[in-house]
Design an enzyme around this catalytic site. Structure first.
Site, PDB file in Angstrom:
ATOM      1  N   ARG A  70       0.860  -1.171   0.000  1.00 29.45           N
ATOM      2  CA  ARG A  70       0.000   0.000   0.000  1.00 29.45           C
ATOM      3  C   ARG A  70       0.904   1.232   0.000  1.00 29.45           C
ATOM      4  O   ARG A  70       2.061   1.161   0.433  1.00 29.45           O
ATOM      5  CB  ARG A  70      -0.895   0.022   1.242  1.00 29.45           C
ATOM      6  CG  ARG A  70      -1.832  -1.179   1.375  1.00 29.45           C
ATOM      7  CD  ARG A  70      -2.634  -1.102   2.658  1.00 29.45           C
ATOM      8  NE  ARG A  70      -3.568  -2.212   2.797  1.00 29.45           N
ATOM      9  CZ  ARG A  70      -3.323  -3.332   3.456  1.00 29.45           C
ATOM     10  NH1 ARG A  70      -2.133  -3.509   4.038  1.00 29.45           N
ATOM     11  NH2 ARG A  70      -4.238  -4.284   3.540  1.00 29.45           N
TER      12      ARG A  70
ATOM     13  N   LYS B 212      -1.958  -1.955   7.876  1.00 29.47           N
ATOM     14  CA  LYS B 212      -3.389  -1.847   8.157  1.00 29.47           C
ATOM     15  C   LYS B 212      -3.816  -2.927   9.143  1.00 29.47           C
ATOM     16  O   LYS B 212      -3.461  -4.093   8.988  1.00 29.47           O
ATOM     17  CB  LYS B 212      -4.175  -1.996   6.844  1.00 29.47           C
ATOM     18  CG  LYS B 212      -5.657  -1.682   6.972  1.00 29.47           C
ATOM     19  CD  LYS B 212      -6.327  -1.739   5.619  1.00 29.47           C
ATOM     20  CE  LYS B 212      -7.804  -1.413   5.720  1.00 29.47           C
ATOM     21  NZ  LYS B 212      -8.467  -1.461   4.395  1.00 29.47           N
TER      22      LYS B 212
ATOM     23  N   HIS C 124      -2.717   2.044  -6.052  1.00 29.41           N
ATOM     24  CA  HIS C 124      -3.310   0.799  -5.559  1.00 29.41           C
ATOM     25  C   HIS C 124      -3.532  -0.196  -6.700  1.00 29.41           C
ATOM     26  O   HIS C 124      -3.615  -1.403  -6.449  1.00 29.41           O
ATOM     27  CB  HIS C 124      -4.630   1.096  -4.841  1.00 29.41           C
ATOM     28  CG  HIS C 124      -4.870   0.201  -3.661  1.00 29.41           C
ATOM     29  ND1 HIS C 124      -4.095   0.242  -2.518  1.00 29.41           N
ATOM     30  CD2 HIS C 124      -5.775  -0.786  -3.453  1.00 29.41           C
ATOM     31  CE1 HIS C 124      -4.536  -0.661  -1.656  1.00 29.41           C
ATOM     32  NE2 HIS C 124      -5.544  -1.310  -2.206  1.00 29.41           N
TER      33      HIS C 124
ATOM     34  N   ARG D 135      -0.792  -2.699  -6.669  1.00 28.06           N
ATOM     35  CA  ARG D 135      -0.986  -3.747  -5.657  1.00 28.06           C
ATOM     36  C   ARG D 135      -1.979  -4.797  -6.171  1.00 28.06           C
ATOM     37  O   ARG D 135      -1.744  -6.003  -6.038  1.00 28.06           O
ATOM     38  CB  ARG D 135      -1.471  -3.108  -4.357  1.00 28.06           C
ATOM     39  CG  ARG D 135      -1.829  -4.084  -3.231  1.00 28.06           C
ATOM     40  CD  ARG D 135      -2.154  -3.285  -1.975  1.00 28.06           C
ATOM     41  NE  ARG D 135      -3.009  -4.000  -1.058  1.00 28.06           N
ATOM     42  CZ  ARG D 135      -2.587  -4.786  -0.074  1.00 28.06           C
ATOM     43  NH1 ARG D 135      -1.294  -4.989   0.086  1.00 28.06           N
ATOM     44  NH2 ARG D 135      -3.432  -5.371   0.744  1.00 28.06           N
TER      45      ARG D 135
ATOM     46  N   HIS E 180      -4.255  -9.610   4.226  1.00 27.62           N
ATOM     47  CA  HIS E 180      -5.712  -9.641   4.361  1.00 27.62           C
ATOM     48  C   HIS E 180      -6.126 -10.484   5.566  1.00 27.62           C
ATOM     49  O   HIS E 180      -5.589 -11.567   5.780  1.00 27.62           O
ATOM     50  CB  HIS E 180      -6.360 -10.243   3.109  1.00 27.62           C
ATOM     51  CG  HIS E 180      -6.296  -9.338   1.915  1.00 27.62           C
ATOM     52  ND1 HIS E 180      -6.454  -9.798   0.623  1.00 27.62           N
ATOM     53  CD2 HIS E 180      -6.093  -7.998   1.821  1.00 27.62           C
ATOM     54  CE1 HIS E 180      -6.350  -8.772  -0.216  1.00 27.62           C
ATOM     55  NE2 HIS E 180      -6.136  -7.681   0.483  1.00 27.62           N
TER      56      HIS E 180
ATOM     57  N   TYR F 253      -9.714 -11.534  -6.368  1.00 28.02           N
ATOM     58  CA  TYR F 253      -8.777 -11.547  -7.497  1.00 28.02           C
ATOM     59  C   TYR F 253      -9.035 -12.713  -8.447  1.00 28.02           C
ATOM     60  O   TYR F 253      -8.598 -12.673  -9.599  1.00 28.02           O
ATOM     61  CB  TYR F 253      -7.330 -11.563  -6.988  1.00 28.02           C
ATOM     62  CG  TYR F 253      -6.979 -10.298  -6.247  1.00 28.02           C
ATOM     63  CD1 TYR F 253      -6.838  -9.096  -6.925  1.00 28.02           C
ATOM     64  CD2 TYR F 253      -6.820 -10.302  -4.857  1.00 28.02           C
ATOM     65  CE1 TYR F 253      -6.556  -7.925  -6.247  1.00 28.02           C
ATOM     66  CE2 TYR F 253      -6.535  -9.128  -4.175  1.00 28.02           C
ATOM     67  CZ  TYR F 253      -6.407  -7.946  -4.872  1.00 28.02           C
ATOM     68  OH  TYR F 253      -6.135  -6.775  -4.196  1.00 28.02           O
TER      69      TYR F 253
END
Length: 347
Positions: free
Chosen positions: A204, A229, A294, A297, A320, A329
């Protein structure tokens, strides 16, 4: 974090101007809001004059701009509770402002008397009537659910408060050829290095800018991504090509505190400047898509999937919490789709 917001007329359009001293964190947050723009002539960031933005910047077009005294007291307690649980400052502000909006709506009602039906009425009479986004509604619901789990005397049944359905938007992905054009476009080694590291490790923007030289482990060929995050650490593999680029970059720039520093030694590179680096690379590469950092990514994750990397590993690499987040994805990977023969070819 000090800021002031007010209504202005800019180019014959009502806008909300946000005034503050230069602050990378606040700029990054404003840039994520729909319709935000920087005015060179006014020297200020400004956004569309919507109900949602008025509410966000405490300019809500309601007869009362504050909750009752009881509501204000409860918001203060809620902030203290969130702080004690070590929620991030961004989350604390988002949740407390969301709860404030809800309690303004029920200013004349005792908090202990608020019920699930009131939540439904608020969603219909405020959120939907003012065409506010489903993501904003989710923030409100999250705040309400979390707040009412912290107080005892309430009619609210937490488990019966439902979040709105989220829009199922697919991530934007570039082809490997497009990524190569973008990464080869900058002639400045630092610019090339930053864009290449984002793609090669699936970082990120904020994760890249907080990297320090000590986070590069050249002996193990990994990069340590600290406190990302969700306050989680993770590691990502470094390709030999990236490691070689990093060595060359380090010799030339000799960063002290952060791996990528701005004009002032010891200060991280500015995120707006990084956005400009990407913009210039896109222009030079002749790519007209509205690419953001982004996208690199997203492209990293999709290209890993297409090359046969297990989804569980991709989840770890991206940091995640849920595999469901990573599974999106699979919907943009073209590896299997391209093998499908259209019935049109048999006509």
């Amino acid at each position: 974090m000090n800021w002031e917001a007010k209504i202005i007329t800019h180019k014959k359009e009502k806008r909300i101007a946000v005034y503050f001293e230069k602050n990378a964190e606040l700029i990054a947050r404003i840039k994520k809001l729909d319709g935000s723009r920087w005015s060179q002539s006014l020297g200020v960031w400004h956004l569309p004059d919507t109900v949602e933005n008025r509410d966000r910047f405490q300019l809500a077009p309601l007869s009362h701009s504050l909750p009752s005294d009881e509501g204000m007291e409860q918001i203060t307690k809620f902030i203290q509770w969130l702080s004690s649980k070590r929620y991030s400052s961004n989350t604390i502000k988002t949740y407390s402002e969301a709860l404030k909006s809800f309690l303004i709506f029920y200013r004349e009602k005792a908090i202990a008397e608020i019920s699930n039906e009131d939540v439904i009425i608020y969603n219909n009479e405020y959120i939907l009537k003012n065409n506010l986004s489903d993501s904003y509604q989710n923030q409100i619901v999250n705040a309400i659910k979390l707040y009412f789990t912290t107080i005892r005397e309430t009619k609210i049944e937490i488990d019966k408060i439902h979040r709105p359905k989220r829009s199922k938007l697919l991530p934007n992905v570039l082809s490997k050829g497009e990524v190569k054009l973008i990464l080869n476009a900058p002639t400045n080694i630092k610019h090339k290095m930053m864009l290449s590291l984002i793609y090669s490790c699936g970082l990120r923007c904020g994760e890249l800018l907080t990297l320090r030289p000590v986070h590069i482990d050249s002996k193990r060929n990994i990069i340590m991504i600290k406190n990302s995050k969700g306050k989680k650490d993770r590691i990502a593999p470094l390709s030999p090509k990236i490691l070689e680029m990093l060595r060359e970059y380090y010799i030339l720039f000799k960063p002290t505190t952060y791996l990528f520093e701005g004009r002032i030694n010891g200060q991280p590179y500015d995120d707006r400047s990084l956005q400009q680096v990407l913009k210039q690379a896109l222009q030079k590469a002749g790519i007209t898509k509205p690419v953001t950092l982004h996208w690199l990514r997203h492209s990293y994750a999709t290209h890993l999937l297409e090359s046969g990397t297990d989804l569980r590993y991709i989840q770890e690499l991206l940091g995640h919490n849920s595999s469901k987040t990573t599974e999106i994805y699979t919907h943009v990977s073209t590896k299997s789709i391209q093998q499908i023969k259209s019935p049109f070819d048999d006509l």
